[in-house]
Scaffold this active site. Sequence first.
Site, PDB file in Angstrom:
ATOM      1  N   GLU A 124       0.827  -1.213   0.000  1.00 47.82           N
ATOM      2  CA  GLU A 124       0.000   0.000   0.000  1.00 47.82           C
ATOM      3  C   GLU A 124       0.865   1.268   0.000  1.00 47.82           C
ATOM      4  O   GLU A 124       0.521   2.250  -0.654  1.00 47.82           O
ATOM      5  CB  GLU A 124      -0.969   0.001   1.194  1.00 47.82           C
ATOM      6  CG  GLU A 124      -1.993  -1.134   1.191  1.00 47.82           C
ATOM      7  CD  GLU A 124      -2.806  -1.247  -0.098  1.00 47.82           C
ATOM      8  OE1 GLU A 124      -2.989  -0.230  -0.805  1.00 47.82           O
ATOM      9  OE2 GLU A 124      -3.244  -2.370  -0.420  1.00 47.82           O
ATOM     10  N   HIS A 134       1.986   1.970  -3.483  1.00 52.11           N
ATOM     11  CA  HIS A 134       0.969   2.701  -4.254  1.00 52.11           C
ATOM     12  C   HIS A 134       1.089   4.196  -3.950  1.00 52.11           C
ATOM     13  O   HIS A 134       1.075   5.028  -4.854  1.00 52.11           O
ATOM     14  CB  HIS A 134      -0.446   2.255  -3.870  1.00 52.11           C
ATOM     15  CG  HIS A 134      -0.900   0.978  -4.509  1.00 52.11           C
ATOM     16  ND1 HIS A 134      -0.732   0.706  -5.842  1.00 52.11           N
ATOM     17  CD2 HIS A 134      -1.557  -0.092  -3.987  1.00 52.11           C
ATOM     18  CE1 HIS A 134      -1.264  -0.488  -6.121  1.00 52.11           C
ATOM     19  NE2 HIS A 134      -1.760  -1.001  -5.003  1.00 52.11           N
ATOM     20  N   HIS A 176      -0.043  -1.945 -10.248  1.00 53.16           N
ATOM     21  CA  HIS A 176       0.152  -3.378 -10.036  1.00 53.16           C
ATOM     22  C   HIS A 176       0.980  -4.021 -11.138  1.00 53.16           C
ATOM     23  O   HIS A 176       0.793  -3.716 -12.316  1.00 53.16           O
ATOM     24  CB  HIS A 176      -1.205  -4.075  -9.959  1.00 53.16           C
ATOM     25  CG  HIS A 176      -1.946  -3.751  -8.712  1.00 53.16           C
ATOM     26  ND1 HIS A 176      -3.175  -3.164  -8.701  1.00 53.16           N
ATOM     27  CD2 HIS A 176      -1.604  -3.940  -7.409  1.00 53.16           C
ATOM     28  CE1 HIS A 176      -3.573  -2.993  -7.451  1.00 53.16           C
ATOM     29  NE2 HIS A 176      -2.639  -3.449  -6.641  1.00 53.16           N
ATOM     30  N   TYR A 226      -0.399  -9.516  -7.551  1.00 52.21           N
ATOM     31  CA  TYR A 226      -1.412 -10.257  -6.813  1.00 52.21           C
ATOM     32  C   TYR A 226      -1.159 -11.758  -6.908  1.00 52.21           C
ATOM     33  O   TYR A 226      -0.391 -12.225  -7.745  1.00 52.21           O
ATOM     34  CB  TYR A 226      -2.805  -9.956  -7.376  1.00 52.21           C
ATOM     35  CG  TYR A 226      -3.441  -8.663  -6.883  1.00 52.21           C
ATOM     36  CD1 TYR A 226      -2.870  -7.909  -5.864  1.00 52.21           C
ATOM     37  CD2 TYR A 226      -4.641  -8.223  -7.435  1.00 52.21           C
ATOM     38  CE1 TYR A 226      -3.483  -6.745  -5.413  1.00 52.21           C
ATOM     39  CE2 TYR A 226      -5.245  -7.056  -6.992  1.00 52.21           C
ATOM     40  CZ  TYR A 226      -4.669  -6.324  -5.985  1.00 52.21           C
ATOM     41  OH  TYR A 226      -5.273  -5.179  -5.541  1.00 52.21           O
TER      42      TYR A 226
HETATM   43 ZN   LIG Z   1      -2.519  -2.852  -4.734  1.00 54.46          ZN
END
Ligand SMILES: [Zn+2]
Length: 256
Positions: free
Chosen positions: A149, A152, A158, A205
């Site tokens: 986070e 970001h 991503h 992810y």
């Molecule tokens: Zn993320």
Amino acid sequence: MYLYHFSMLLVTLLAVVAVAGATPAVPRAATAMYNPDLFQGDIKGIAGQEPGKERAAILGEQYLWPGGVVPYVFGNSVNSYERSLIISAMDDFHARTCIRFVERTSQSNYIEIVSNDSGCWSYVGTIGGKQRVSLDSNGCMYKGTVIHELMHAIGFYHEHCRNDRDYYVTIHYENVQAGMESQFNKDTYWQYVGEGYNYESIMHYGTYAFSVQWGVAKTIVPTDPNVILTEAYDKLQMAQSDANQINNLYRNQCSF
Ligand SMILES: [Zn+2]
Ligand SMILES: *[C@@H]1O[C@H](CO)[C@@H](O)[C@H](O)[C@H]1NC(C)=O
């Protein structure tokens, strides 16, 4: 013959039991990160940009933190255990990149880290004024999630949405929850800051993101069959390529 039938029956039974037993619930750490209503699961907003114009790393020096310095405050709900965890995540940036998180004094642009909101999310880049980074006490208090986070917040998107991702992963849309397909949209406009695609990136992810059936129906499958994707919350640090990209993105901001 009898024996054969019996063993086939046994195998079938075991398989049924295995499938039933191997349908794990979605871990809270994943639910907290894969928010259906947020862009790419955990992005609340993008500095100066409309969704659809997103990049691997944000474009525009004005959306970076000047000097690589990110002032922060903790919301009241962030307890002392959580504070030390978050600081240990910041230390990964301090040890390997030119980014410096500093306690806010009077800076007007800063992040407010809260643990009382729902889900793990951040804005991408500096949006001006106070901006929140949400690290829900219920599911986000993992060092890897915090690093993700915070990355970001300093201007990164991503890894699995990079425009070149189709060479590295296959998105199995048939396993993606209905309505969540756009969570896997590729970056349309992008800038790469000196590193190739990396499965190990803290911005990648895991295999069951937005899956119809966690642990069973894979949504992100590496092209390289030897690669096993790891969830951000299971990672303990950023990849070296993440650190390199941060330093490259901030090369004009940071004075080494
Ligand atoms: Zn993320
Ligand atoms: C959550 O924490 C922030 C920061 O301390 C505070 O401003 C906000 O009112 C809190 N929200 C709730 C719902 O308690």
